[in-house]
Motif scaffolding. Structure first.
Motif, PDB file in Angstrom:
ATOM      1  N   LEU A 204      -8.972   3.630  -0.719  1.00 49.21           N
ATOM      2  CA  LEU A 204      -8.979   2.169  -0.760  1.00 49.21           C
ATOM      3  C   LEU A 204     -10.215   1.599  -0.078  1.00 49.21           C
ATOM      4  CD1 LEU A 204      -5.207   1.416  -0.175  1.00 49.21           C
ATOM      5  CD2 LEU A 204      -6.507   1.075  -2.280  1.00 49.21           C
TER       6      LEU A 204
ATOM      7  N   GLN B  82       0.823  -1.204   0.000  1.00 52.06           N
ATOM      8  CA  GLN B  82       0.000   0.000   0.000  1.00 52.06           C
ATOM      9  C   GLN B  82       0.861   1.260   0.000  1.00 52.06           C
ATOM     10  OE1 GLN B  82      -3.367  -0.239   2.615  1.00 52.06           O
ATOM     11  NE2 GLN B  82      -3.408   1.976   2.957  1.00 52.06           N
TER      12      GLN B  82
ATOM     13  N   ILE C 285      -2.189  -4.387  -2.033  1.00 54.64           N
ATOM     14  CA  ILE C 285      -3.485  -4.167  -2.643  1.00 54.64           C
ATOM     15  C   ILE C 285      -3.534  -4.964  -3.941  1.00 54.64           C
ATOM     16  CG2 ILE C 285      -5.128  -2.452  -3.492  1.00 54.64           C
ATOM     17  CD1 ILE C 285      -4.285  -2.215  -0.474  1.00 54.64           C
TER      18      ILE C 285
ATOM     19  N   ARG D  98      -7.365  -5.818   0.316  1.00 54.37           N
ATOM     20  CA  ARG D  98      -6.099  -5.699   1.035  1.00 54.37           C
ATOM     21  C   ARG D  98      -5.732  -7.082   1.548  1.00 54.37           C
ATOM     22  NH1 ARG D  98      -9.137  -1.153   3.357  1.00 54.37           N
ATOM     23  NH2 ARG D  98      -8.077   0.813   2.942  1.00 54.37           N
TER      24      ARG D  98
END
Length: 168
Positions: free
Chosen positions: A81, A63, A104, A92
């Protein structure tokens, strides 16, 4: 520079200092309108498209790398997100290299969603470049890519979204 003495406007093909900025701004404005229309309905709009595209095509390590690539603040990225996870286009997962970090990844639905929006974006870009031959459009794309890479190298933290948000 060739000008008419009665009308001091530069003739076609000539430029004066500052024209590059104006021309880039006009091109960006033309692109932005088409791009916004093309991603209408995409979860989180333009930024959602950019995140999903980056996840699918660039496969950032985690991320943090995703945020760095897109120059999106980590707090903003978290909310972005969340929206994309809620829409079912990304998820995730623990980063295999560092279980404290999150990677991700696109879901199957996300890959299909991106493909549909990429068709729309490609059509919008083709519309913008319709006055160019295929070779001219390809050359322009290559030159702009080189220019963007040069700017990014000189200013790695520069956020391209800020430029789009602030086009005069």
């Amino acid at each position: 520079m060739a000008t008419d003495t009665q009308n001091p406007v530069p003739t076609a093909g000539t430029s004066v200092p500052g024209d590059l900025g104006r021309n880039l701004g006009m091109a960006l404005r033309g692109y932005q309108g088409r791009f916004e229309a093309a991603v209408d309905g995409m979860p989180a709009g333009i930024r959602g498209y950019q995140v999903l595209s980056t996840v699918v095509h660039r496969d950032p390590a985690n991320q943090q790398a995703l945020g760095a690539h897109l120059a999106i603040d980590r707090t903003v990225l978290t909310y972005l997100l969340d929206t994309l996870v809620d829409a079912g286009v990304v998820q995730r997962i623990p980063d295999p290299a560092d279980r404290r970090a999150r990677k991700i990844i696109a879901t199957e639905s996300g890959v299909k969603t991106l493909a549909a929006f990429e068709e729309r974006v490609a059509a919008a870009e083709a519309d913008l470049l319709s006055g160019f031959s295929a070779i001219e459009a390809q050359t322009l794309g290559s030159l702009i890519s080189q220019l963007a890479a040069s700017v990014h190298q000189a200013q790695p933290g520069t956020n391209p979204c800020d430029a789009m948000d602030n086009v005069p």
